[in-house]
Design an enzyme around this catalytic site. Structure first.
Site, mmCIF file in Angstrom:
data_model
loop_
_atom_site.group_PDB
_atom_site.id
_atom_site.type_symbol
_atom_site.label_atom_id
_atom_site.label_comp_id
_atom_site.label_asym_id
_atom_site.label_seq_id
_atom_site.Cartn_x
_atom_site.Cartn_y
_atom_site.Cartn_z
ATOM 1 N N ARG A 124 0.878 -1.175 0.000
ATOM 2 C CA ARG A 124 0.000 0.000 0.000
ATOM 3 C C ARG A 124 0.908 1.215 0.000
ATOM 4 O O ARG A 124 1.740 1.368 0.897
ATOM 5 C CB ARG A 124 -0.894 0.028 1.236
ATOM 6 C CG ARG A 124 -1.797 -1.175 1.405
ATOM 7 C CD ARG A 124 -2.794 -0.945 2.541
ATOM 8 N NE ARG A 124 -3.367 -2.194 3.017
ATOM 9 C CZ ARG A 124 -4.384 -2.819 2.436
ATOM 10 N NH1 ARG A 124 -4.921 -2.310 1.337
ATOM 11 N NH2 ARG A 124 -4.858 -3.939 2.934
ATOM 12 N N ARG A 171 -5.865 -5.848 -0.414
ATOM 13 C CA ARG A 171 -7.318 -5.695 -0.325
ATOM 14 C C ARG A 171 -7.744 -4.235 -0.261
ATOM 15 O O ARG A 171 -7.244 -3.466 0.554
ATOM 16 C CB ARG A 171 -7.848 -6.459 0.890
ATOM 17 C CG ARG A 171 -9.359 -6.479 0.991
ATOM 18 C CD ARG A 171 -9.795 -7.296 2.188
ATOM 19 N NE ARG A 171 -9.544 -8.716 1.988
ATOM 20 C CZ ARG A 171 -9.092 -9.531 2.945
ATOM 21 N NH1 ARG A 171 -8.812 -9.066 4.133
ATOM 22 N NH2 ARG A 171 -8.929 -10.820 2.685
ATOM 23 N N HIS A 204 3.825 -9.294 1.025
ATOM 24 C CA HIS A 204 3.480 -8.389 2.117
ATOM 25 C C HIS A 204 4.725 -7.792 2.772
ATOM 26 O O HIS A 204 4.625 -6.887 3.603
ATOM 27 C CB HIS A 204 2.639 -9.155 3.151
ATOM 28 C CG HIS A 204 1.977 -8.301 4.166
ATOM 29 N ND1 HIS A 204 2.319 -8.332 5.503
ATOM 30 C CD2 HIS A 204 0.989 -7.387 4.058
ATOM 31 C CE1 HIS A 204 1.571 -7.483 6.175
ATOM 32 N NE2 HIS A 204 0.758 -6.893 5.331
ATOM 33 N N TYR A 215 0.307 5.434 12.042
ATOM 34 C CA TYR A 215 0.577 4.065 12.469
ATOM 35 C C TYR A 215 1.926 4.018 13.193
ATOM 36 O O TYR A 215 2.862 4.727 12.823
ATOM 37 C CB TYR A 215 0.672 3.106 11.275
ATOM 38 C CG TYR A 215 -0.603 2.851 10.510
ATOM 39 C CD1 TYR A 215 -1.731 3.646 10.673
ATOM 40 C CD2 TYR A 215 -0.674 1.816 9.596
ATOM 41 C CE1 TYR A 215 -2.891 3.405 9.951
ATOM 42 C CE2 TYR A 215 -1.833 1.558 8.865
ATOM 43 C CZ TYR A 215 -2.941 2.373 9.052
ATOM 44 O OH TYR A 215 -4.090 2.132 8.332
ATOM 45 N N ARG A 248 -2.707 -6.091 19.254
ATOM 46 C CA ARG A 248 -3.655 -5.000 19.042
ATOM 47 C C ARG A 248 -5.071 -5.496 18.767
ATOM 48 O O ARG A 248 -6.035 -5.028 19.342
ATOM 49 C CB ARG A 248 -3.198 -4.133 17.862
ATOM 50 C CG ARG A 248 -4.107 -2.960 17.567
ATOM 51 C CD ARG A 248 -3.851 -2.395 16.191
ATOM 52 N NE ARG A 248 -4.484 -3.193 15.150
ATOM 53 C CZ ARG A 248 -4.052 -3.259 13.889
ATOM 54 N NH1 ARG A 248 -2.971 -2.612 13.529
ATOM 55 N NH2 ARG A 248 -4.693 -3.992 13.001
ATOM 56 N N HIS A 286 0.951 -0.925 14.921
ATOM 57 C CA HIS A 286 1.154 -1.704 13.698
ATOM 58 C C HIS A 286 2.486 -2.441 13.667
ATOM 59 O O HIS A 286 2.676 -3.340 12.848
ATOM 60 C CB HIS A 286 1.048 -0.765 12.487
ATOM 61 C CG HIS A 286 0.891 -1.461 11.178
ATOM 62 N ND1 HIS A 286 1.905 -1.555 10.253
ATOM 63 C CD2 HIS A 286 -0.163 -2.110 10.630
ATOM 64 C CE1 HIS A 286 1.481 -2.217 9.184
ATOM 65 N NE2 HIS A 286 0.238 -2.566 9.397
#
EC number: 2.7.4.1
Length: 700
Positions: free
Chosen positions: A388, A418, A448, A481, A577, A605
């Protein structure tokens, strides 16, 4: 010497249902913790409104993905129970109960807490019963001039069947009486609000008291619904919103061009199978029945709303309003001290590793590293992953510039990130047009990992410079984050990363890495081995401890290993989290395991794994949670913090600091319930605020 504990035998059945919590229900529980932020009077008011909007957004995604897939598999009889053993039908029932609880609390927060508090600050969301005569006159003009021309109300009859309703859009069901110009008897019509219309309308100051006054588009449509159907009597109008399955189902092995196949499927995502119907509290049962019949939904898929069905839109005023006193105090991330006085990042990294702790330290350090690589004639190649990136990232501009400057640039773009699929297809196209070699990763495995590799010629030697991170290359997220990044020129890490990129872009065999842990190959196995090592230390009477900070934990074999470690006497602290399916505090099973969740100003994160290892502690930061998908079905990287000073800093800032938080922490019990930590007689400690005060350059 520490007493050697009596070790019970290993758990015979690692899938014993009583040892696990439901993944889906655990994910829902996270939203109750977020909603508690919206209800906390100590949180600035506009931040509370933002948290309310975040809960609504999270709930949308929960239905679009988790509930949608669960319903899909349940309908085909293929929904095998998870480790908790709950059958899919019962799980859907439990999910509905908790969602009803969450929605009720959400709208109570809106109606009874946030609404009055916003009113008191001159920020008013006006319902129709609160419109003054001047406001009514202005709103009617706005409706007639700006809204009505783009609407296409549709009467329902055999010639006009039920229209297609786009995912998560605002709609009004209208009940009509009387005959129109063609003699047709009015029964029911639908008004679909085009996405071009703003969902929140700000009234001009001249028709309002001092302050900021807003009207939801739904209120406007219902307030002037009679103008859409002249000659007919409106007997009622009701807001509704449908949520659809948004999981893309492209079979990668069966398509020749993944980007093209995804583009085609994205066109139909907005009209996929419905999974939830939200509708106003006042909607008659007959209308609900008509809607559920059309959408092929059950009564259990209907959620009545005591307020706007698209309450998520209330949060959009956060960016519009310049009310700093109603927001968290501003802060300025600083550059790491090692980079503050040097103009050349490469020179710094040749001497030492540099740690970045976002959002307290600036993402600008990463941008500057890539900028220098783009312009440096000695840099030969740049390789990067993008999962992202965000629409406004400067990194893509720099990668394009680097390619135009003659560098060999390779970018691994994950098309299946996604809800970012469309953006990433556009990003990949732009990079390819600039001459960048774009790779879409590996069939069946999402890429990822967050990796940047720069190859630079120095005195006839090629040196590799590396940036690895727990978070995405997304500049906006780096301000919201918490993440850990490492910049290093350590040869073994550079060589490992070179091999990983070769594997991603080529068709090479399994690779052997010296420093990095690599999913789906060595990461899972290594985590289990390191847990086993702590078990061996405990059984030998040596101190043994594991501390991990994760976004989620659900991998059954890892949990079973942690249970056995607890039985052996290993002390385990988990900072998770979101969804955690491990049950802490079970007698004889997990008495030595403690689980806490931190929900505060920033979204936690960073993933950090720490193993005591009998005094030779190991610290890893990673892109991967201890989840089945991360460990088995994704390309992930965990990287060691080799510099002892930086390793201590990571432990102190991301682990020890969070384990003493007694204001933003929630403690998980063995039944799956979270209880907020209280300072008691101890001094209040807020982990995030502590880091703001320690690391940020300025606060205002």
């Amino acid at each position: 010497m520490r007493r050697k504990p009596t070790t019970p035998p290993p758990i015979a059945d690692r899938n014993a249902p009583e040892l696990y919590l439901s993944r889906e229900l655990a994910a829902l529980e996270f939203n109750f913790r977020v909603l508690a932020q919206a209800r906390d009077p100590q949180v600035p008011l506009l931040e509370r409104l933002r948290y309310l909007s975040i809960v609504a957004n999270n709930l949308d995604e929960f239905f679009e993905v988790r509930v949608a897939m669960l319903k899909h598999h349940h309908s085909y009889g293929s929904a095998a129970p998870g480790p908790d053993g709950v059958p899919s039908g019962e799980l859907l029932t439990r999910i509905r109960k908790r969602v009803l609880d969450l929605a009720a609390e959400q709208y109570t927060t809106w109606q009874d807490e946030l609404g009055p508090a916003l009113d008191a600050e001159g920020i008013r969301f006006l319902t129709r019963d609160r419109w003054s005569a001047r406001q009514l006159h202005w709103l009617q003009g706005y409706f007639e001039n700006e809204v009505l021309p783009v609407l296409s109300p549709l009467g329902l009859d055999p010639v006009h069947p039920f229209p297609r309703i786009l995912n998560k859009t605002l709609n009004i069901a209208v009940v009509l009486k009387g005959r129109d110009a063609f003699g047709r008897e009015g029964h029911m019509a639908l008004v679909r609000a085009p996405r071009s219309l703003p969902r929140i309308i700000r009234l001009p100051d001249e028709v309002c008291e001092p302050g900021d006054h807003y009207v939801f588009l739904a209120e406007l449509l219902q307030g002037f619904v009679d103008l859409m159907f002249p000659g007919l009597k409106v007997a009622g109008s009701y807001q509704f919103r449908v949520t659809r399955n948004s999981e893309l189902m492209v079979e990668e092995a069966e398509v020749a061009n993944l980007a093209s196949a995804l583009s085609e499927e994205l066109l139909g995502r907005g009209y996929a199978r419905p999974v939830r119907l939200e509708i106003g509290n006042d909607c008659p049962k007959a209308i609900v029945t008509l809607l559920t019949t059309n959408f092929e939904l059950e009564e259990t898929d209907v959620y009545r709303c005591n307020g706007p069905v698209n309450i998520i839109r209330a949060g959009t005023i956060y960016e519009r309003l310049d009310r700093p006193e109603l927001k968290y105090p501003r802060f300025t991330p600083r550059l790491p001290r090692a980079l503050e006085t040097s103009k050349c990042t490469f020179e710094v990294l040749r001497q030492r590793d540099v740690l970045l702790h976002h959002p307290y330290e600036s993402f600008a350090a990463v941008v500057e590293l890539l900028r220098q690589a783009t312009q440096d004639p000695n840099v030969l190649a740049i390789k990067q992953t993008l999962y992202r990136a965000g629409a406004d990232t400067p990194l893509v501009d720099l990668l394009v510039e680097a390619a135009r400057n003659g560098k060999d640039v390779t970018v691994v773009v994950e098309l299946r990130a996604r809800f970012d699929e469309e953006a990433n297809i556009g990003l990949a196209t732009r990079l390819q047009e600039a001459g960048v070699q774009v790779v879409y990763g590996v069939v069946g495995y999402k890429t990822h990992a967050k990796m940047l590799l720069i190859v630079r010629r120095e005195d006839d030697v090629l040196r590799r410079y590396v940036h690895l991170s727990t978070g995405n290359y997304h500049q906006a997220n780096s301000r919201a984050y918490t993440d850990i990044g490492l910049m290093t020129a350590q040869p073994e890490i550079g060589e490992d990363l070179h091999k990983v990129f070769l594997q991603l872009s080529g068709l090479g065999p399994i690779i052997s890495l010296k420093r990095l842990l690599h999913s789906p190959f060595t990461l899972y196995k290594s985590v289990l081995e390191k847990i086993e090592r702590e078990i061996a230390h405990a059984e030998a009477g040596r101190p043994a401890r594991i501390v991990a900070k994760l976004n989620a934990l659900n991998e059954a074999h890892v949990i079973e290993a942690l249970y056995r470690a607890s039985q052996a006497g290993v002390e385990i602290d988990l900072i998770v989290r979101g969804a955690c399916t491990l049950r802490p505090g079970l007698p004889g099973i997990s008495e030595h395991i403690r689980v806490r969740s931190i929900v505060g100003r920033f979204l936690e994160h960073s993933r950090v794994y720490w193993f005591a290892n009998d005094g030779a502690a190991e610290t890893y930061c990673a892109s991967a949670d201890w989840m089945e998908r991360n460990l088995m079905r994704r390309i992930e990287v965990a990287f060691p913090i080799l510099d002892p000073v930086l390793a201590t800093r990571v432990y102190d800032e991301t682990l020890a600091n969070y384990l003493i938080d007694n204001t933003q922490a929630w403690l998980l019990d063995s039944d799956g319930h979270y209880v907020r930590a209280q300072p008691g007689e101890a001094a209040p400690h807020n982990a995030q605020q502590t880091l703001l005060e320690k690391l940020c350059l300025t606060k205002s």
